[in-house]
Design a protein around this motif. Sequence first.
Motif, PDB file in Angstrom:
ATOM      1  N   VAL A  82     -10.164   3.012 -22.971  1.00 16.28           N
ATOM      2  CA  VAL A  82      -8.820   3.497 -22.664  1.00 16.28           C
ATOM      3  C   VAL A  82      -8.513   3.067 -21.239  1.00 16.28           C
ATOM      4  O   VAL A  82      -9.216   3.435 -20.300  1.00 16.28           O
ATOM      5  CB  VAL A  82      -8.720   5.027 -22.805  1.00 16.28           C
ATOM      6  CG1 VAL A  82      -7.307   5.492 -22.541  1.00 16.28           C
ATOM      7  CG2 VAL A  82      -9.163   5.467 -24.191  1.00 16.28           C
ATOM      8  N   VAL A  83      -7.463   2.244 -21.082  1.00 10.33           N
ATOM      9  CA  VAL A  83      -7.117   1.695 -19.769  1.00 10.33           C
ATOM     10  C   VAL A  83      -5.701   2.110 -19.367  1.00 10.33           C
ATOM     11  O   VAL A  83      -4.830   2.316 -20.207  1.00 10.33           O
ATOM     12  CB  VAL A  83      -7.216   0.152 -19.747  1.00 10.33           C
ATOM     13  CG1 VAL A  83      -8.646  -0.293 -19.924  1.00 10.33           C
ATOM     14  CG2 VAL A  83      -6.350  -0.474 -20.800  1.00 10.33           C
ATOM     15  N   ALA A  84      -5.496   2.243 -18.062  1.00 11.93           N
ATOM     16  CA  ALA A  84      -4.173   2.552 -17.515  1.00 11.93           C
ATOM     17  C   ALA A  84      -3.394   1.252 -17.394  1.00 11.93           C
ATOM     18  O   ALA A  84      -3.887   0.276 -16.832  1.00 11.93           O
ATOM     19  CB  ALA A  84      -4.319   3.216 -16.157  1.00 11.93           C
ATOM     20  N   LYS A 110       3.201   3.590  -2.610  1.00 14.87           N
ATOM     21  CA  LYS A 110       1.848   3.488  -2.054  1.00 14.87           C
ATOM     22  C   LYS A 110       0.792   3.805  -3.112  1.00 14.87           C
ATOM     23  O   LYS A 110       0.021   4.750  -2.977  1.00 14.87           O
ATOM     24  CB  LYS A 110       1.683   4.466  -0.878  1.00 14.87           C
ATOM     25  CG  LYS A 110       2.702   4.321   0.199  1.00 14.87           C
ATOM     26  CD  LYS A 110       2.186   3.398   1.241  1.00 14.87           C
ATOM     27  CE  LYS A 110       3.170   3.354   2.405  1.00 14.87           C
ATOM     28  NZ  LYS A 110       2.872   2.301   3.296  1.00 14.87           N
ATOM     29  N   VAL A 111       0.751   3.028  -4.193  1.00 16.07           N
ATOM     30  CA  VAL A 111      -0.190   3.291  -5.279  1.00 16.07           C
ATOM     31  C   VAL A 111      -0.791   1.975  -5.770  1.00 16.07           C
ATOM     32  O   VAL A 111      -0.148   0.936  -5.717  1.00 16.07           O
ATOM     33  CB  VAL A 111       0.509   4.055  -6.438  1.00 16.07           C
ATOM     34  CG1 VAL A 111       1.614   3.232  -7.048  1.00 16.07           C
ATOM     35  CG2 VAL A 111      -0.473   4.475  -7.492  1.00 16.07           C
ATOM     36  N   ASN A 112      -2.049   2.060  -6.239  1.00 19.44           N
ATOM     37  CA  ASN A 112      -2.738   0.899  -6.773  1.00 19.44           C
ATOM     38  C   ASN A 112      -3.471   1.310  -8.056  1.00 19.44           C
ATOM     39  O   ASN A 112      -4.337   2.181  -8.027  1.00 19.44           O
ATOM     40  CB  ASN A 112      -3.732   0.352  -5.748  1.00 19.44           C
ATOM     41  CG  ASN A 112      -4.385  -0.913  -6.202  1.00 19.44           C
ATOM     42  OD1 ASN A 112      -4.028  -1.485  -7.229  1.00 19.44           O
ATOM     43  ND2 ASN A 112      -5.356  -1.377  -5.438  1.00 19.44           N
ATOM     44  N   LEU A 113      -3.117   0.688  -9.160  1.00 21.88           N
ATOM     45  CA  LEU A 113      -3.724   0.978 -10.464  1.00 21.88           C
ATOM     46  C   LEU A 113      -4.796  -0.034 -10.854  1.00 21.88           C
ATOM     47  O   LEU A 113      -5.347   0.050 -11.936  1.00 21.88           O
ATOM     48  CB  LEU A 113      -2.649   0.926 -11.565  1.00 21.88           C
ATOM     49  CG  LEU A 113      -1.883   2.181 -11.904  1.00 21.88           C
ATOM     50  CD1 LEU A 113      -0.894   1.902 -13.010  1.00 21.88           C
ATOM     51  CD2 LEU A 113      -2.765   3.319 -12.265  1.00 21.88           C
ATOM     52  N   ALA A 114      -5.094  -0.989  -9.992  1.00 18.06           N
ATOM     53  CA  ALA A 114      -5.915  -2.137 -10.377  1.00 18.06           C
ATOM     54  C   ALA A 114      -7.280  -1.757 -10.945  1.00 18.06           C
ATOM     55  O   ALA A 114      -7.711  -2.331 -11.924  1.00 18.06           O
ATOM     56  CB  ALA A 114      -6.092  -3.064  -9.191  1.00 18.06           C
ATOM     57  N   GLU A 115      -7.979  -0.818 -10.360  1.00 17.62           N
ATOM     58  CA  GLU A 115      -9.325  -0.492 -10.819  1.00 17.62           C
ATOM     59  C   GLU A 115      -9.387   0.877 -11.482  1.00 17.62           C
ATOM     60  O   GLU A 115     -10.439   1.506 -11.511  1.00 17.62           O
ATOM     61  CB  GLU A 115     -10.293  -0.559  -9.639  1.00 17.62           C
ATOM     62  CG  GLU A 115     -10.399  -1.952  -9.070  1.00 17.62           C
ATOM     63  CD  GLU A 115     -11.328  -2.027  -7.881  1.00 17.62           C
ATOM     64  OE1 GLU A 115     -12.023  -1.042  -7.592  1.00 17.62           O
ATOM     65  OE2 GLU A 115     -11.367  -3.093  -7.249  1.00 17.62           O
ATOM     66  N   SER A 116      -8.287   1.342 -12.015  1.00 18.28           N
ATOM     67  CA  SER A 116      -8.278   2.676 -12.618  1.00 18.28           C
ATOM     68  C   SER A 116      -8.609   2.609 -14.103  1.00 18.28           C
ATOM     69  O   SER A 116      -8.404   1.592 -14.763  1.00 18.28           O
ATOM     70  CB  SER A 116      -6.918   3.331 -12.410  1.00 18.28           C
ATOM     71  OG  SER A 116      -5.919   2.587 -13.033  1.00 18.28           O
ATOM     72  N   CYS A 169      -7.469   5.638  -9.550  1.00 14.47           N
ATOM     73  CA  CYS A 169      -6.098   5.348  -9.137  1.00 14.47           C
ATOM     74  C   CYS A 169      -5.971   5.712  -7.663  1.00 14.47           C
ATOM     75  O   CYS A 169      -6.173   6.866  -7.286  1.00 14.47           O
ATOM     76  CB  CYS A 169      -5.111   6.146  -9.982  1.00 14.47           C
ATOM     77  SG  CYS A 169      -3.405   5.907  -9.505  1.00 14.47           S
ATOM     78  N   HIS A 170      -5.657   4.741  -6.833  1.00 11.90           N
ATOM     79  CA  HIS A 170      -5.591   4.960  -5.394  1.00 11.90           C
ATOM     80  C   HIS A 170      -4.149   5.215  -4.972  1.00 11.90           C
ATOM     81  O   HIS A 170      -3.304   4.326  -5.063  1.00 11.90           O
ATOM     82  CB  HIS A 170      -6.141   3.742  -4.648  1.00 11.90           C
ATOM     83  CG  HIS A 170      -6.320   3.974  -3.187  1.00 11.90           C
ATOM     84  ND1 HIS A 170      -5.283   3.890  -2.304  1.00 11.90           N
ATOM     85  CD2 HIS A 170      -7.411   4.309  -2.469  1.00 11.90           C
ATOM     86  CE1 HIS A 170      -5.721   4.150  -1.091  1.00 11.90           C
ATOM     87  NE2 HIS A 170      -7.025   4.403  -1.166  1.00 11.90           N
ATOM     88  N   ILE A 171      -3.877   6.443  -4.508  1.00  9.96           N
ATOM     89  CA  ILE A 171      -2.561   6.804  -3.978  1.00  9.96           C
ATOM     90  C   ILE A 171      -2.749   7.072  -2.490  1.00  9.96           C
ATOM     91  O   ILE A 171      -3.390   8.054  -2.110  1.00  9.96           O
ATOM     92  CB  ILE A 171      -1.966   8.036  -4.687  1.00  9.96           C
ATOM     93  CG1 ILE A 171      -1.796   7.751  -6.179  1.00  9.96           C
ATOM     94  CG2 ILE A 171      -0.640   8.415  -4.063  1.00  9.96           C
ATOM     95  CD1 ILE A 171      -1.292   8.913  -6.993  1.00  9.96           C
ATOM     96  N   SER A 172      -2.216   6.197  -1.660  1.00 15.38           N
ATOM     97  CA  SER A 172      -2.376   6.328  -0.211  1.00 15.38           C
ATOM     98  C   SER A 172      -1.477   7.441   0.315  1.00 15.38           C
ATOM     99  O   SER A 172      -0.278   7.455   0.027  1.00 15.38           O
ATOM    100  CB  SER A 172      -2.002   5.029   0.487  1.00 15.38           C
ATOM    101  OG  SER A 172      -2.811   3.984   0.022  1.00 15.38           O
ATOM    102  N   PRO A 173      -2.031   8.365   1.094  1.00 12.77           N
ATOM    103  CA  PRO A 173      -1.201   9.445   1.635  1.00 12.77           C
ATOM    104  C   PRO A 173      -0.291   8.938   2.754  1.00 12.77           C
ATOM    105  O   PRO A 173      -0.674   8.077   3.548  1.00 12.77           O
ATOM    106  CB  PRO A 173      -2.221  10.450   2.178  1.00 12.77           C
ATOM    107  CG  PRO A 173      -3.462   9.672   2.386  1.00 12.77           C
ATOM    108  CD  PRO A 173      -3.438   8.528   1.418  1.00 12.77           C
ATOM    109  N   LEU A 174       0.905   9.472   2.791  1.00 16.01           N
ATOM    110  CA  LEU A 174       1.825   9.176   3.890  1.00 16.01           C
ATOM    111  C   LEU A 174       1.436  10.043   5.076  1.00 16.01           C
ATOM    112  O   LEU A 174       1.064  11.209   4.912  1.00 16.01           O
ATOM    113  CB  LEU A 174       3.265   9.491   3.484  1.00 16.01           C
ATOM    114  CG  LEU A 174       3.859   8.669   2.343  1.00 16.01           C
ATOM    115  CD1 LEU A 174       5.231   9.195   1.981  1.00 16.01           C
ATOM    116  CD2 LEU A 174       3.949   7.220   2.733  1.00 16.01           C
ATOM    117  N   LEU A 175       1.518   9.505   6.266  1.00 13.86           N
ATOM    118  CA  LEU A 175       1.144  10.266   7.449  1.00 13.86           C
ATOM    119  C   LEU A 175       2.069  11.457   7.673  1.00 13.86           C
ATOM    120  O   LEU A 175       1.630  12.527   8.080  1.00 13.86           O
ATOM    121  CB  LEU A 175       1.144   9.364   8.682  1.00 13.86           C
ATOM    122  CG  LEU A 175       0.097   8.248   8.665  1.00 13.86           C
ATOM    123  CD1 LEU A 175       0.276   7.340   9.867  1.00 13.86           C
ATOM    124  CD2 LEU A 175      -1.298   8.831   8.623  1.00 13.86           C
TER     125      LEU A 175
END
Length: 159
Positions: free
Chosen positions: A111-113, A48-54, A68-74
């Motif tokens: 510097v990019v991820a 559940k992670v997205n690096l696109a705009e980091s 960096c968007h890491i979606s929390p698990l419920l």
Amino acid sequence: MAKKGKNKPSSSAIALNKRARHDYFIEETFEAGVMLQGWEVKSLRAGKVNLAESYVLLKNGEAFLFGCHISPLLSASTHVVADPLRTRKLLLNNHEIAKLFRGVDQQGYAVVALKLYWKKSLVKLEIGLAKGKKLHDKRATEKEREWNKTKERIMKHSV
């Protein structure tokens, strides 16, 4: 009967930033550790992670990962207030940080991820010192890629 040995996954990559290689010339890459909370690690294991705009920001002799968007698990983050876009500190040695600071001081470098992956049981981030591409550079890269595909096709049929 169980097989002996470890079952290795086909790829240890958690997330890729494909857009970075399209938009930038990557001059040099570095491997950085990432300071994470427990719920973030569980979310990474679930993908559940997205690096696109980091991107990476260098400040006061330290490096931080933004966007960096890491979606929390419920189920994993019930007792914690989870911020999916929080700033995460990157772990680099002083020599690498100094090299990044020198690169950013030059005109046009960023510097990019690039990639988030597992290394044994640790989460690592591949970051790159990059220079932005112009539109004609992107076209040339695409043209070269197409030519290489055509060459491979010709060589495959001629053999």
